[in-house]
Design a protein around this motif. Structure first.
Motif, PDB file in Angstrom:
ATOM      1  N   GLN A 112      -8.045 -30.552  53.675  1.00  9.71           N
ATOM      2  CA  GLN A 112      -8.526 -31.815  53.867  1.00  9.71           C
ATOM      3  C   GLN A 112      -7.599 -32.864  52.662  1.00  9.71           C
ATOM      4  N   VAL A 113      -7.395 -32.231  51.594  1.00 11.38           N
ATOM      5  CA  VAL A 113      -6.815 -33.045  50.423  1.00 11.38           C
ATOM      6  C   VAL A 113      -5.234 -33.361  51.146  1.00 11.38           C
ATOM      7  N   LEU A 114      -4.800 -32.317  51.694  1.00  7.75           N
ATOM      8  CA  LEU A 114      -3.275 -32.748  52.286  1.00  7.75           C
ATOM      9  C   LEU A 114      -3.419 -33.895  53.306  1.00  7.75           C
ATOM     10  N   SER A 115      -4.422 -33.828  54.236  1.00  7.79           N
ATOM     11  CA  SER A 115      -4.627 -34.879  54.987  1.00  7.79           C
ATOM     12  C   SER A 115      -4.977 -35.978  54.623  1.00  7.79           C
ATOM     13  N   ARG A 116      -5.606 -36.133  53.759  1.00  2.00           N
ATOM     14  CA  ARG A 116      -6.265 -37.522  53.022  1.00  2.00           C
ATOM     15  C   ARG A 116      -4.782 -37.867  52.241  1.00  2.00           C
ATOM     16  N   VAL A 117      -4.182 -37.336  51.604  1.00  2.00           N
ATOM     17  CA  VAL A 117      -3.012 -37.673  50.903  1.00  2.00           C
ATOM     18  C   VAL A 117      -1.984 -38.385  51.992  1.00  2.00           C
ATOM     19  N   ALA A 118      -1.639 -37.499  53.208  1.00  2.00           N
ATOM     20  CA  ALA A 118      -0.923 -38.128  54.166  1.00  2.00           C
ATOM     21  C   ALA A 118      -1.079 -39.186  54.721  1.00  2.00           C
ATOM     22  N   GLU A 119      -2.821 -39.324  55.046  1.00  2.00           N
ATOM     23  CA  GLU A 119      -3.172 -40.592  55.665  1.00  2.00           C
ATOM     24  C   GLU A 119      -3.100 -41.785  54.829  1.00  2.00           C
ATOM     25  N   GLU A 120      -3.398 -41.488  53.464  1.00  2.00           N
ATOM     26  CA  GLU A 120      -3.075 -42.691  52.631  1.00  2.00           C
ATOM     27  C   GLU A 120      -1.893 -43.136  52.049  1.00  2.00           C
ATOM     28  N   LEU A 158       2.926 -33.386  51.866  1.00  2.00           N
ATOM     29  CA  LEU A 158       3.342 -32.291  50.900  1.00  2.00           C
ATOM     30  C   LEU A 158       3.463 -31.089  51.419  1.00  2.00           C
ATOM     31  N   GLU A 159       4.519 -30.625  51.109  1.00  2.00           N
ATOM     32  CA  GLU A 159       4.904 -29.106  51.534  1.00  2.00           C
ATOM     33  C   GLU A 159       4.102 -27.851  50.388  1.00  2.00           C
ATOM     34  N   VAL A 160       3.320 -27.430  50.870  1.00  2.00           N
ATOM     35  CA  VAL A 160       2.575 -26.436  49.942  1.00  2.00           C
ATOM     36  C   VAL A 160       3.425 -25.199  49.672  1.00  2.00           C
ATOM     37  N   LEU A 161       3.915 -24.911  48.651  1.00  2.00           N
ATOM     38  CA  LEU A 161       4.634 -23.804  48.343  1.00  2.00           C
ATOM     39  C   LEU A 161       3.659 -22.478  48.078  1.00  2.00           C
ATOM     40  N   THR A 162       4.247 -21.225  48.451  1.00  2.00           N
ATOM     41  CA  THR A 162       3.463 -20.102  48.362  1.00  2.00           C
ATOM     42  C   THR A 162       3.884 -19.738  46.804  1.00  2.00           C
ATOM     43  N   GLY A 163       3.038 -18.787  46.041  1.00  2.00           N
ATOM     44  CA  GLY A 163       3.536 -18.023  44.958  1.00  2.00           C
ATOM     45  C   GLY A 163       4.929 -17.617  44.670  1.00  2.00           C
ATOM     46  N   GLU A 164       5.203 -16.948  46.003  1.00  2.00           N
ATOM     47  CA  GLU A 164       6.589 -16.145  45.974  1.00  2.00           C
ATOM     48  C   GLU A 164       7.555 -17.412  46.236  1.00  2.00           C
ATOM     49  N   ASP A 165       7.175 -18.306  46.913  1.00  2.00           N
ATOM     50  CA  ASP A 165       8.408 -19.637  47.208  1.00  2.00           C
ATOM     51  C   ASP A 165       8.644 -19.945  45.762  1.00  2.00           C
ATOM     52  N   GLU A 166       7.662 -20.075  44.933  1.00  2.00           N
ATOM     53  CA  GLU A 166       7.966 -20.828  43.627  1.00  2.00           C
ATOM     54  C   GLU A 166       8.738 -19.932  42.768  1.00  2.00           C
ATOM     55  N   ALA A 167       8.361 -18.390  43.111  1.00  2.00           N
ATOM     56  CA  ALA A 167       9.364 -17.596  42.025  1.00  2.00           C
ATOM     57  C   ALA A 167      10.846 -17.541  42.637  1.00  2.00           C
ATOM     58  N   ARG A 168      10.877 -17.847  43.914  1.00  6.01           N
ATOM     59  CA  ARG A 168      12.409 -17.543  44.516  1.00  6.01           C
ATOM     60  C   ARG A 168      12.991 -18.910  44.164  1.00  6.01           C
ATOM     61  N   LEU A 169      12.519 -19.965  44.329  1.00  2.67           N
ATOM     62  CA  LEU A 169      13.118 -21.269  44.208  1.00  2.67           C
ATOM     63  C   LEU A 169      13.695 -21.460  42.509  1.00  2.67           C
ATOM     64  N   THR A 170      12.606 -20.958  41.581  1.00  2.00           N
ATOM     65  CA  THR A 170      13.057 -20.844  40.270  1.00  2.00           C
ATOM     66  C   THR A 170      14.006 -20.167  40.048  1.00  2.00           C
ATOM     67  N   PHE A 171      14.139 -18.730  40.556  1.00  2.00           N
ATOM     68  CA  PHE A 171      15.005 -17.699  40.249  1.00  2.00           C
ATOM     69  C   PHE A 171      16.362 -18.466  40.735  1.00  2.00           C
ATOM     70  N   LEU A 172      16.492 -19.167  41.864  1.00  2.69           N
ATOM     71  CA  LEU A 172      17.649 -19.705  42.161  1.00  2.69           C
ATOM     72  C   LEU A 172      18.149 -20.629  41.471  1.00  2.69           C
ATOM     73  N   VAL A 191      -3.317 -27.182  44.547  1.00  4.07           N
ATOM     74  CA  VAL A 191      -3.536 -27.710  45.892  1.00  4.07           C
ATOM     75  C   VAL A 191      -3.626 -26.379  46.719  1.00  4.07           C
ATOM     76  N   ARG A 192      -2.790 -25.432  46.642  1.00  3.24           N
ATOM     77  CA  ARG A 192      -2.602 -24.219  47.574  1.00  3.24           C
ATOM     78  C   ARG A 192      -4.044 -23.422  47.465  1.00  3.24           C
ATOM     79  N   GLU A 193      -4.539 -23.476  46.170  1.00  2.81           N
ATOM     80  CA  GLU A 193      -5.642 -22.552  46.205  1.00  2.81           C
ATOM     81  C   GLU A 193      -6.989 -23.324  46.264  1.00  2.81           C
ATOM     82  N   ALA A 194      -6.918 -24.600  46.416  1.00  5.46           N
ATOM     83  CA  ALA A 194      -8.255 -25.319  46.394  1.00  5.46           C
ATOM     84  C   ALA A 194      -9.014 -25.045  47.733  1.00  5.46           C
TER      85      ALA A 194
END
Length: 310
Positions: free
Chosen positions: A91-99, A104-118, A83-86
């Motif tokens: 528009q995808v996030l808005s559609r999902v929220a509307e329906e 959805l919280e879109v995590l950055t790549g660094e967020d992914e690395a930091r949370l997985t490290f935790l 989703v982040r790179e689409a």
């Protein structure tokens, strides 16, 4: 309290339900997974197709029903690289929220690395010392290093097993020239970031997370998932160097017959193995231990820390 983590990834939409309390480890209660392969539902401009958005909204709706059925009190929904790179991410996030009502919280790549490290740090504890984390997802490779719960360095590279398979390995089995080209690309991308980590001391412990590493460890002889999360599982560089050419000579159907390899991920296992081999080689890791916790658990731990602080 009962928490639900809704992970919209490149391969699957996964709802993990856990019983969690501040100061205690999260206990898995229920898992619901739908293989969506969102990263493959793209048009020529890199936008998620209308079919892809429809399927995503329907999958999230179904996951919400499961969460309600399981008594989830707090849902933590997030999306990663697909989703982040689409091109049409907003528009995808808005559609999902509307329906669905889910934002959805879109995590950055660094967020992914930091949370997985935790999550890896909490799983192994302080006694393992300086930790190097490698995580191969469907869309990206995350690398993190540190001796605390917050890594000293964390990067994300567009080297996910699904992404690379779709873009670089169309054949089944793959063409030898395509394979060599992908190998050069993967190693060049990883080599660019090695310097960010080499200024630190060598890690005391190297860890691999994600389905790709689990499957590679399994075909190399590690214990089955059914034997439980507390059984030690390791993967060596020597085993990868032996398995990469073997996987390259197999069709996806043949890989799916290997122990621990699911039919849905069999096609992308070779690309994942190339990334794993390159990362271990370039970071001079001869052996790593498989961590049963990864990004979803990191999101849960972050939430519990926040609740404890308020």
């Amino acid at each position: 309290m009962r928490l639900g983590v809704l992970d919209v990834g490149s391969n699957t939409v996964h709802l993990l339900v856990v019983d969690a309390h501040s100061g205690a480890r999260p206990l898995p209660a229920y898992s619901h997974k739908e293989e969506l392969r969102l990263a493959e539902l793209l048009d020529d401009n890199g936008a998620i197709t209308s079919e892809g958005v429809d399927r995503l909204a329907a999958t999230v709706t179904a996951a919400l029903q499961v969460a309600e059925d399981q008594g989830v009190e707090d849902l933590l929904p997030f999306a990663t690289s697909a989703v982040r790179e689409a091109a049409n991410a907003e528009q995808v996030l808005s559609r999902v929220a509307e329906e669905t009502g889910v934002k959805l919280e879109v995590l950055t790549g660094e967020d992914e690395a930091r949370l997985t490290f935790l999550s890896a740090r909490r799983w192994f504890g302080w006694s393992v010392g300086r930790l190097l984390l490698l995580d191969i997802g469907g869309g990206s490779l995350e690398i993190a290093y540190g001796q605390d719960e917050e890594p000293d360095a964390a990067v994300s590279l567009p080297l996910g097993a699904g992404r690379l398979t779709t873009a670089w390995l169309p054949g089944d089995p793959p063409d030898a020239t395509d394979l060599r080209t992908l190998r050069r690309h993967v190693r060049a991308e990883i080599a660019r970031v090695v310097g960010e980590f080499s200024r630190f001391s060598a890690p005391d412990h190297a860890v691999g997370t994600s389905k790709t590493f689990k499957q590679l460890a399994r075909i190399a002889g590690a214990a089955r998932t059914a034997e439980g999360p507390y059984v030690e599982r390791r993967l060596t560089l020597a085993a990868l160097e032996e398995w990469v050419p073997r996987l390259a000579g197999m069709t996806a159907a043949e890989r799916a017959e290997l122990p621990g390899v699911s039919e849905g991920r069999a096609r992308q296992l070779l690309a994942g193995a190339l990334v794993a081999e390159a990362a271990m080689d370039l970071f001079r890791v001869e052996e790593l231990e498989i961590c049963p916790w990864a990004l979803r658990e990191g999101v849960i731990l972050r939430r519990l820390d926040h609740l404890r602080a308020t």
